[in-house]
Write an enzyme that holds these catalytic residues in place. Structure first.
Site, PDB file in Angstrom:
ATOM      1  N   GLU A   1     -31.850  40.773  11.729  1.00 45.14           N
ATOM      2  CA  GLU A   1     -31.273  41.091  10.424  1.00 45.14           C
ATOM      3  C   GLU A   1     -30.200  40.061  10.090  1.00 45.14           C
ATOM      4  OE1 GLU A   1     -31.809  45.957  10.827  1.00 45.14           O
ATOM      5  OE2 GLU A   1     -29.859  45.118  10.266  1.00 45.14           O
ATOM      6  N   PRO A   2     -29.705  40.064   8.848  1.00 43.49           N
ATOM      7  CA  PRO A   2     -28.671  39.092   8.477  1.00 43.49           C
ATOM      8  C   PRO A   2     -27.463  39.103   9.409  1.00 43.49           C
ATOM      9  CG  PRO A   2     -29.544  40.140   6.511  1.00 43.49           C
ATOM     10  CD  PRO A   2     -30.173  40.841   7.676  1.00 43.49           C
TER      11      PRO A   2
ATOM     12  N   THR B   1     -41.469  36.014  10.560  1.00 42.57           N
ATOM     13  CA  THR B   1     -42.570  35.048  10.528  1.00 42.57           C
ATOM     14  C   THR B   1     -43.816  35.661   9.896  1.00 42.57           C
ATOM     15  OG1 THR B   1     -41.703  34.045  12.544  1.00 42.57           O
ATOM     16  CG2 THR B   1     -43.959  33.487  11.936  1.00 42.57           C
TER      17      THR B   1
ATOM     18  N   GLU C   1     -37.169  33.861  19.044  1.00 38.79           N
ATOM     19  CA  GLU C   1     -37.374  34.810  20.156  1.00 38.79           C
ATOM     20  C   GLU C   1     -36.273  34.681  21.203  1.00 38.79           C
ATOM     21  OE1 GLU C   1     -41.045  36.116  21.617  1.00 38.79           O
ATOM     22  OE2 GLU C   1     -42.164  35.491  19.848  1.00 38.79           O
TER      23      GLU C   1
END
Length: 368
Positions: free
Chosen positions: A116-117, A147, A353
């Site tokens: 998240e931001p 993605t 990731e």
């Protein structure tokens, strides 16, 4: 046989579009069509759901060979695994039967919504909420860096169901692109992997059936971390592929390029560079394949090996692609040659990731 088949397909059906996909920052539809036609878009799906039932090493080889010619395209099989693995790990039989066959057939792609931001490396700090309302859950929030967002039909979404329990109050859900209240931000303007759309995903009172929860309430974060143990190896595979592609191109170039009356590949200084590039790729491949074997067996040291493979292979990819640009000299710095694209694409493998700094923390906490 698998490697030869995927390499032939990638060179014939994916490589010809790689530069144009990057230049125009468009989704590599040709790659998706080719992969689906040959059942290579989601080889990890078990046979009982209509998939190929390939093991972790086979999935790595597919991703590696596609990334060798187009890193953006390799995110199709890689993210299909990332997005759907939570369902395979923790989902009910009904959930698996509902979503995995469509993925296996190529009718839908899967994405993974964790970041998240304000919750990147600290994924446990997410704010997206899911509130129970009878036989439904209502989701509100924003996910960032997703993605293939907007292209995928299905999304594994982590959301807070009990704010007082921090990571043990996070649950996982399957959200469909067509669910009312789901929308997407503009594509990010990225340094590399430009053919793979990266967007924010918005959830505005998205109401989904309660049976779309993956696993039990409060187990979403644990499922997310288990997933990453397996899928970090696919990022290592992607890094391997782009590094091998850069080395292969550089080898051909130095044999043909002449200076001082002979091929520049005859100069010992450049030979040393090529030897180091090949050696590092070989070491990264050995570690990645070891991690893939651990993933398939579910070994106790998987967390360490997955982080180590991703970290080492991506660092190697950045080194090798940078050296490939150097070997081509001024030509390597232009878009007329593929190595500058490969160098840009390689950079993200050190970041997503989990950054490689985070990977080192994971390794240190899980030393075998």
């Amino acid at each position: 046989m698998l490697r030869d088949a995927v390499r032939s397909l990638a060179e014939a059906k994916i490589a010809p579009f790689a530069a144009e996909v990057d230049e125009n920052a468009r989704f590599p539809q040709e790659a998706l069509d080719a992969l689906v036609s040959n059942d290579l878009h989601a080889v990890h799906v078990p046979e009982e759901y209509g998939g190929a039932g390939a093991d972790a090493l086979a999935a790595v080889i597919v991703i590696e060979e596609v990334a060798r010619v187009c890193c953006s395209s390799s995110l199709i099989p890689a993210v299909n695994k990332l997005g759907s693995l939570p369902v395979m790990i923790s989902g009910s039989d009904e959930l698996k039967q509902k979503y995995l066959p469509a993925l296996a057939k190529g009718d839908a792609m899967f994405s993974y919504c964790l970041s998240e931001p304000d919750a990147g490396s600290d994924a446990g700090g997410m704010k997206t909420r899911a509130v129970r309302d009878g036989d439904h859950w209502v989701l509100n929030g924003v996910k960032r860096w997703i993605t293939n967002a907007g292209v995928s039909e299905y999304y594994t979404v982590m959301a807070v169901t009990d704010p007082d329990k921090r990571t043990k109050g996070i649950s996982a859900f399957v959200v469909e692109k067509s669910d009312e209240g789901v929308s997407f931000g503009a594509p990010e303007k990225k340094l590399g992997i430009k053919g793979s759309p990266t967007r924010e995903v918005y959830f505005d009172n998205v109401r989904i059936p309660a049976d779309r929860m993956i696993g039990a309430e409060g187990t979403g974060f644990a499922t997310a971390m288990k997933t990453l143990d397996h899928t970090r190896i696919t990022i290592a595979a992607q890094a391997l592929g782009v590094a091998q592609g850069a080395l292969d191109y550089a080898k051909g170039y130095v044999r043909e390029r002449k200076q001082f009356g002979k091929p520049i590949g005859d100069f010992q200084g450049l030979q040393f560079m090529l030897a180091d590039m090949a050696m590092k790729i070989s070491a990264a491949r050995a570690l990645t394949y070891q991690a893939a074997a651990a993933s398939q067996r579910g070994d106790a040291d998987l967390t360490y090996l997955g982080a180590a493979a991703k970290c080492f292979a991506s660092d190697v990819a950045m080194e090798v692609t940078t050296d490939a640009v150097q070997l081509l000299g001024g030509y390597g710095y232009t878009r007329d040659y593929p190595v500058e694209r490969m160098m840009r694409d390689a950079k993200i493998t050190q970041i997503y990731e989990g950054t490689n700094q985070v990977q080192r923390i994971v390794m240190a906490r899980n030393l075998p």
